[in-house]
Design an enzyme around this catalytic site. Structure first.
Site, PDB file in Angstrom:
ATOM      1  N   LYS A  16       0.831  -1.197   0.000  1.00 13.00           N
ATOM      2  CA  LYS A  16       0.000   0.000   0.000  1.00 13.00           C
ATOM      3  C   LYS A  16       0.872   1.256   0.000  1.00 13.00           C
ATOM      4  O   LYS A  16       2.033   1.207   0.424  1.00 13.00           O
ATOM      5  CB  LYS A  16      -0.891   0.030   1.249  1.00 13.00           C
ATOM      6  CG  LYS A  16      -1.979  -1.027   1.309  1.00 13.00           C
ATOM      7  CD  LYS A  16      -2.763  -0.898   2.598  1.00 13.00           C
ATOM      8  CE  LYS A  16      -3.874  -1.936   2.683  1.00 13.00           C
ATOM      9  NZ  LYS A  16      -4.949  -1.686   1.705  1.00 13.00           N
TER      10      LYS A  16
ATOM     11  N   ARG B   9     -10.569 -11.275   1.657  1.00 15.71           N
ATOM     12  CA  ARG B   9     -11.421 -12.330   1.104  1.00 15.71           C
ATOM     13  C   ARG B   9     -10.763 -13.701   1.210  1.00 15.71           C
ATOM     14  O   ARG B   9     -11.450 -14.718   1.247  1.00 15.71           O
ATOM     15  CB  ARG B   9     -11.782 -11.990  -0.345  1.00 15.71           C
ATOM     16  CG  ARG B   9     -10.616 -11.957  -1.304  1.00 15.71           C
ATOM     17  CD  ARG B   9     -10.905 -11.155  -2.556  1.00 15.71           C
ATOM     18  NE  ARG B   9     -10.971  -9.729  -2.286  1.00 15.71           N
ATOM     19  CZ  ARG B   9     -11.271  -8.808  -3.207  1.00 15.71           C
ATOM     20  NH1 ARG B   9     -11.547  -9.181  -4.447  1.00 15.71           N
ATOM     21  NH2 ARG B   9     -11.302  -7.529  -2.887  1.00 15.71           N
TER      22      ARG B   9
ATOM     23  N   ASP C  72      -8.227  -2.622  10.078  1.00  8.05           N
ATOM     24  CA  ASP C  72      -8.675  -3.652   9.147  1.00  8.05           C
ATOM     25  C   ASP C  72      -9.215  -4.885   9.860  1.00  8.05           C
ATOM     26  O   ASP C  72      -9.572  -5.855   9.213  1.00  8.05           O
ATOM     27  CB  ASP C  72      -7.544  -4.038   8.191  1.00  8.05           C
ATOM     28  CG  ASP C  72      -8.048  -4.446   6.822  1.00  8.05           C
ATOM     29  OD1 ASP C  72      -9.200  -4.112   6.487  1.00  8.05           O
ATOM     30  OD2 ASP C  72      -7.301  -5.103   6.074  1.00  8.05           O
TER      31      ASP C  72
END
Length: 496
Positions: A263, A337, A274
């Protein structure tokens, strides 16, 4: 901080000793002959006070009133939205060192949801983060008394509101902590503390057990960090063992650098948030422990860090998930995910009535919905309606997003059963379509809370959402909503 519910008229509240007395003044206020009613009537007549939500008039040591300070606070229609808006205008007062005891009195009967809105506003407004500060002033506010015309009738809503406030605060506390103070192990330890409550059990699995289960996607994300992963399994048993549980799955990335797909440095500190999904699961169980509804709930938290390292997973690597499906990891920053998909597969062993996952999953959802509504994706229309209704009732709203099969086309891979990303277009939807491949026929919903779990700017910090939404949903599913506290005290203690 303690919350207390009392039957208290406007006339009687004048004798209530406190540092701050707040009188909520609705539209159509009908004054009596008591000192506070007279004060309100004069203020309205002279134009010094409006009933518009958030408009207020402060008085210091007025004659005939025991409180040191009185605030007359307009609350419009006196519904939940108006009361919340009104109370937010008063929020700075709840952190004043001189304000230790507050009484909040409704000028008329409180509408449905108004008591909950008031409790949440006081709890949120008085919250102080102190965990990693050496000279921080602790929360000054010690007791909040809610005065209503009929405490018995208001008790169920009050009990729910105080439990939700405690759960939200527990979630905020853990989401706010820096990553070195909220490692996967420490988050698991926080879950273990919840097992001290009746009906709550906790089990924690480490890397060896997770590997034995075949959770290749979860392991791939964690392999770049020196902090060992943890799979937390919380259980709340409030109903018969034969009743299928609702399973909540909270994304627990305790710090997200993006991995090899690193990032940008700017605002990377916010990636401690997060694990907002994991924090919300902790908060829900904190609330369930107080409310003890007749329902069975399982909470799963796959917790790990996503770090760049010589051992870290690389773009293009193919891993095998617990479901047996293979995944080409095109972007290591789409890691949430990957941990969720294995946890969703694991959830099937509980034969759930429904599965709801909660995750700070995509920036695309922030672009689409901003910070007001969480993104809701659901495979089942009834489940979607239940969550939408619960969110509205809890003032923790969500918005249903599409799940058309065509959105999954971009997940095709030449080298695996699927890729973990599908390009920028429709990013929040394609992420949900990825997760949907791991839930089978079980009613499933995904809450993307990337825009609602925290706020930036001067008030940077975790919000505790969507704890309120989830608790209201679970209570709606329960056959018995709450176990009432002792009628004598009508008090509740929130997390300090």
């Amino acid at each position: 901080m303690n919350f207390e519910l009392k039957t208290l008229s406007l006339a009687a509240s004048a004798a209530h000793k406190c540092d701050l007395l707040v009188v909520l003044v609705p539209e159509g206020f009908l004054p009596g002959s008591d000192v506070l009613s007279t004060m309100v009537a004069h203020a309205l007549k002279q134009g010094d006070l409006e009933v518009k939500p958030g408009k207020l008039l402060q008085c210091y040591a007025p004659a005939g009133v025991a409180a040191r300070r009185v605030v007359l606070l307009g609350c419009g229609a006196a519904d939940a939205h108006a009361v919340r808006q009104a109370m937010q205008a008063l929020s700075p007062s709840f952190k004043l060192p001189s304000v230790k005891r507050v009484a909040l009195v409704f000028g008329t009967s409180a509408q449905r949801g108004a008591i909950g809105a008031a409790v949440r506003a006081v709890a949120d407004g008085s919250y102080v983060y102190t965990a990693t500060k050496t000279k921080a002033e602790p929360r000054a506010l010690l007791r909040v008394t809610l005065g209503v015309p009929n405490a018995g009738a208001a008790q169920p809503e009050f009990a729910t509101a105080t439990a939700v406030a405690a759960g939200v605060e527990f979630a905020r506390e853990w989401a706010n902590r820096p990553a070195n103070h909220a490692t996967p192990t420490l988050v698991a330890n926080a879950a273990k503390t919840l097992a001290k409550y009746p009906g709550v059990q906790c089990q924690v699995l480490g890397p060896a057990e997770v590997a034995k289960l075949g959770m290749g996607a979860f392991l791939a994300v964690a392999q770049g960090s020196d902090q060992p992963l943890r799979l937390v399994e919380l259980r709340y048993n409030g109903a018969a063992r034969t009743q299928a549980p609702v399973v909540l799955v909270g994304k627990g990335i305790t710090f997200d650098t993006g991995g090899i797909s690193l990032k940008p440095a700017a605002e990377m500190d916010e990636m401690k948030f997060d694990m907002g999904g994991a924090a919300s699961v902790l908060g829900v169980f904190r609330a369930l422990a107080e409310l003890r509804p007749a329902i069975n709930v399982v909470g799963l938290i796959p917790a790990c860090e996503n770090m760049p390292d010589g051992k870290a997973v690389k773009p293009g690597d193919v891993v095998t998930s617990m479901s047996g499906q293979t995944i080409e990891i095109l972007n290591t920053d789409a890691e949430g995910r990957l941990v969720l998909c294995d946890a969703l597969t694991y959830a099937a062993r509980f034969k759930p009535a429904a599965v709801v996952d909660i995750a700070t999953l995509t920036g695309a959802c922030v672009v689409a919905l901003g910070g007001l509504r969480s993104g809701l994706f659901a495979s089942d229309d009834l489940l979607a309606e239940q969550l939408l209704s619960a969110g509205d009732a809890a003032l923790d709203p969500c918005w249903r997003m599409p799940l058309d099969d065509e959105y999954a086309e971009g997940l095709k891979s030449n080298f695996a059963d699927m890729a973990n990303v599908a390009g920028r277009a429709g990013g929040s939807i394609t992420a949900a379509k990825f997760l949907q491949r791991f839930v089978g026929d079980t009613p499933w919903a995904h809450l993307d809370i990337a825009g609602t779990a925290w706020k930036g700017g001067a008030a940077k910090g975790a919000t505790g959402r969507p704890v309120a939404l989830l608790v209201h949903y679970l209570l709606d599913q329960a056959t018995v909503s709450t176990v009432k506290p002792k009628q004598k005290t009508r008090s509740r203690k929130s997390v300090a």
